[in-house]
Design an enzyme around this catalytic site. Structure first.
Site, short mmCIF file in Angstrom:
data_model
loop_
_atom_site.label_atom_id
_atom_site.label_comp_id
_atom_site.label_asym_id
_atom_site.label_seq_id
_atom_site.Cartn_x
_atom_site.Cartn_y
_atom_site.Cartn_z
N ASP A 79 -5.15 -0.69 5.85
CA ASP A 79 -4.31 -1.85 6.22
C ASP A 79 -5.13 -3.15 6.14
OD1 ASP A 79 -2.34 0.09 6.85
OD2 ASP A 79 -3.25 0.36 8.82
N ASP A 132 0.88 -1.17 0.00
CA ASP A 132 0.00 0.00 0.00
C ASP A 132 0.92 1.22 0.00
OD1 ASP A 132 -1.95 1.89 0.24
OD2 ASP A 132 -2.63 1.31 2.24
N ASN A 151 -4.68 5.03 -3.55
CA ASN A 151 -5.90 5.78 -3.84
C ASN A 151 -5.64 6.60 -5.12
OD1 ASN A 151 -4.47 8.13 -3.05
ND2 ASN A 151 -5.08 7.83 -0.92
N GLN A 152 -6.62 7.38 -5.55
CA GLN A 152 -6.46 8.14 -6.80
C GLN A 152 -5.26 9.09 -6.73
OE1 GLN A 152 -9.91 10.07 -8.54
NE2 GLN A 152 -8.67 11.71 -9.40
#
Length: 306
Positions: A229, A111, A144-145
């Site tokens: 997470d 991530d 994310n974007q």
């Protein structure tokens, strides 16, 4: 066959974030989880007070050396999340590369936490490390974007842009990309968020095919910590069970998130009382109470294949 994950993330004494958000769900799903705690805090930093310690890159190296000396550095997955330190991140990359040399089939789930809604919440100097060192060794990423745009240098204003950004991310390394949230207009109305995914699959004849999906997720009016997470951990688990079916893996993953968040929000409102805003402590994810949903989620949202 036993499946073992090395998870390098934060640890909190109280609540659910980082390894606390990832370990229990993965264990419930049958994975062995070896945790290295990148920080040890009393609680997440959204509370009024927090105390604790931060692991340095050298200390991470020492822990990994201990595992290696005992010849138990054999992993099927590596999972990483939020980091604030470039040398720590570079050490993670070194460890991943070494583990991949030992097991070429190892899957690194990352991530790439950089920020959201147009602003960074990690130091700027982490951006080039993620872009040039981390993403190239990752197999599955969950930006994310804003993070996807930062990593590729391309803005997303349409679904076509999002597909192009995911293709650029594939070219950088990862075969699976899930943009966890975007500002694209939802077809189901403004109470939903659009998420998108793309997976490159190597066919038996050596060619690659790409499956792309779009899924609309109900918005929730609350600030949760640890959801990213949990998401990365669940995507790891469900892509393990459905390695060439991103649609099903995402439906399962997003459904788990929905059940955990729904349970958390109703508990938080019950605890806070009518008309009162729940506190960070009341909004801690109801993880243990969601065990059955984690293991076998009722599918509550369907992904569309693009």
């Amino acid at each position: 066959m036993e499946c073992r994950v090395l998870s390098i993330q934060s640890h909190v004494v109280r609540g659910y974030v980082g390894n606390k958000s990832a370990s229990f769900p993965l264990q419930v799903m049958g994975f062995e989880v070896d945790s290295i705690n990148s920080v040890q805090f009393s609680n997440h930093t959204g509370y009024s007070h927090w105390k604790g310690q931060v692991l340095t890159a050298d200390e991470l190296h020492v822990l990994y050396e201990g595992i290696k000396l005992n010849n138990v550095n054999h992993y099927d997955y590596v999972l990483t999340g939020y980091t604030r330190d470039t040398s720590f991140l570079e050490m993670v990359v070194d460890i991943v590369q070494e583990l991949k040399r030992a097991n070429p089939n190892l899957v690194y789930v990352c991530d790439p936490v950089l920020g959201d809604h147009g602003s960074m919440y990690v130091p700027q100097n982490l951006h080039p490390v993620y872009k040039n060192k981390v993403v190239p060794v990752a197999d599955i990423i969950t930006p994310n974007q804003f993070e996807a745009e930062l990593l590729t240098g391309k803005n997303i204003s349409t679904e076509k842009d999002a597909v192009e950004v995911m293709d650029l991310l594939h070219k950088m390394g990862p075969d699976t990309v899930v943009i966890t949230s975007s500002d694209l207009p939802p077809r189901l109305g403004d109470r939903f968020l659009v998420s998108l995914g793309s997976q490159r699959i190597l066919m038996p004849d050596g060619t690659r095919k790409t499956q792309r999906i779009r899924i609309e997720v109900p918005k929730v009016d609350a600030v949760f910590v640890g959801t990213g997470d949990l998401f990365a951990a669940m995507l790891l688990a469900w892509t393990h069970h459905y390695p060439t079916d991103l649609k099903t893996a995402c439906e399962k993953t997003f459904s788990v998130m929905h059940h955990v968040i729904k349970r958390t929000i109703s508990f938080a409102h019950e605890m806070a009382g009518p008309g009162r805003r729940p506190s960070p402590a009341q909004l801690e994810l109801r993880m243990v109470q969601s065990k059955a949903d984690i293991e076998d989620p009722a599918i509550v949202m369907e992904a569309t294949v693009l």
